[in-house]
Design a protein around this motif. Structure first.
Motif, mmCIF file in Angstrom:
data_model
loop_
_atom_site.group_PDB
_atom_site.id
_atom_site.type_symbol
_atom_site.label_atom_id
_atom_site.label_comp_id
_atom_site.label_asym_id
_atom_site.label_seq_id
_atom_site.Cartn_x
_atom_site.Cartn_y
_atom_site.Cartn_z
ATOM 1 N N PRO A 86 -18.339 -5.244 -14.041
ATOM 2 C CA PRO A 86 -19.176 -4.911 -12.884
ATOM 3 C C PRO A 86 -18.364 -4.760 -11.593
ATOM 4 O O PRO A 86 -18.657 -3.884 -10.778
ATOM 5 C CB PRO A 86 -20.135 -6.107 -12.806
ATOM 6 N N ALA A 87 -17.351 -5.600 -11.425
ATOM 7 C CA ALA A 87 -16.552 -5.550 -10.197
ATOM 8 C C ALA A 87 -15.891 -4.196 -9.990
ATOM 9 O O ALA A 87 -15.643 -3.779 -8.852
ATOM 10 C CB ALA A 87 -15.494 -6.657 -10.214
ATOM 11 N N ASP A 88 -15.614 -3.483 -11.080
ATOM 12 C CA ASP A 88 -14.965 -2.176 -10.974
ATOM 13 C C ASP A 88 -15.848 -1.147 -10.268
ATOM 14 O O ASP A 88 -15.344 -0.141 -9.746
ATOM 15 C CB ASP A 88 -14.612 -1.641 -12.366
ATOM 16 N N ILE A 89 -17.148 -1.392 -10.272
ATOM 17 C CA ILE A 89 -18.084 -0.426 -9.684
ATOM 18 C C ILE A 89 -17.804 -0.217 -8.202
ATOM 19 O O ILE A 89 -18.028 0.882 -7.669
ATOM 20 C CB ILE A 89 -19.542 -0.886 -9.897
ATOM 21 N N LEU A 90 -17.309 -1.231 -7.510
ATOM 22 C CA LEU A 90 -17.014 -1.082 -6.081
ATOM 23 C C LEU A 90 -16.101 0.106 -5.835
ATOM 24 O O LEU A 90 -16.336 0.908 -4.920
ATOM 25 C CB LEU A 90 -16.369 -2.354 -5.533
ATOM 26 N N TYR A 91 -15.059 0.252 -6.651
ATOM 27 C CA TYR A 91 -14.085 1.314 -6.431
ATOM 28 C C TYR A 91 -14.693 2.692 -6.696
ATOM 29 O O TYR A 91 -14.327 3.673 -6.058
ATOM 30 C CB TYR A 91 -12.860 1.074 -7.313
ATOM 31 N N HIS A 92 -15.650 2.746 -7.611
ATOM 32 C CA HIS A 92 -16.354 4.003 -7.871
ATOM 33 C C HIS A 92 -17.234 4.374 -6.675
ATOM 34 O O HIS A 92 -17.290 5.536 -6.271
ATOM 35 C CB HIS A 92 -17.207 3.886 -9.132
ATOM 36 N N LEU A 93 -17.939 3.391 -6.120
ATOM 37 C CA LEU A 93 -18.797 3.663 -4.970
ATOM 38 C C LEU A 93 -17.963 4.099 -3.767
ATOM 39 O O LEU A 93 -18.347 5.028 -3.043
ATOM 40 C CB LEU A 93 -19.624 2.421 -4.625
#
Length: 203
Positions: free
Chosen positions: A37-44
């Protein structure tokens, strides 16, 4: 001498591609599929700042039980916050035929709103919500904890949904619900602003 030169060069190769602006870090290349889930920040961050509209699909679930209600909620919330899409963004997102009804989408399929359109609307909703922050503020956003989302059971007893809190300067401003997809990577189901973005001090 050769070995001493190789180590610094090797360390440079391990550094992710970022651009720096006043200390802010934003990915310059598209992140790989989110394994956590933490990886989503970089996508956003990447989607919001680089405006890579097609990249949204990498973090967007595609099943009807997710995209219909989530697309509707994303655009309802964006409208309430006064976040709009430009004609250029609408074209880039491929939603010209949906532009006039984004703020009044149904929560399920209709004769003139098939699942392929719901997916486009959903992708557009994610992008639209990210527009609430400036590029510099996105660069300051940090993880502030991940918790289980019990309400996610609505998508099935085996559904795994995590709520990721994001914020900056020690203040939580956004909650991102992250769904584990069948391929094991994570996608976004909802973005919920904990504070009105208009009240935030941004550069």
């Amino acid at each position: 001498m050769r070995r001493s030169l190789m180590l610094p060069l090797a360390s440079l190769l391990l550094v992710p591609a970022f651009i720096s602006c006043g200390g802010d870090e934003i990915p310059t290349t598209a992140p790989q599929a989110a394994k956590e889930p933490a990886d989503i920040l970089y996508h956003l961050q990447y989607v919001a700042v680089r405006k890579d509209y097609k990249h949204v699909a990498l973090i967007a679930p595609i099943t009807p039980d997710v995209v219909y209600p989530s697309a509707r909620q994303l655009h309802v919330d964006a409208k309430a916050l006064g976040i709009t899409l430009t004609p250029e963004e609408i074209k880039g997102l491929g939603i010209e035929h949906l532009a006039d009804k984004l703020d009044t989408l149904p929560g399920g399929p209709t004769d003139d709103y098939p699942v392929k359109d719901a997916r486009l609307a959903f992708n557009a909703g994610i992008y639209r919500m990210t527009k609430a922050l400036t590029a510099k503020t996105w660069g300051k956003m940090r993880h502030m904890g991940i918790t289980d989302n019990a309400a996610g059971r609505a998508y099935g007893s085996q559904a795994i949904i995590k709520d990721m809190a994001l914020g900056f300067d020690g203040k939580k401003v956004l909650t991102v619900s992250c769904l584990k997809k069948p391929d094991g990577t994570f996608g976004v189901t909802l973005l919920r602003w904990e504070v009105n973005p208009k009240t935030l001090k941004q550069d």
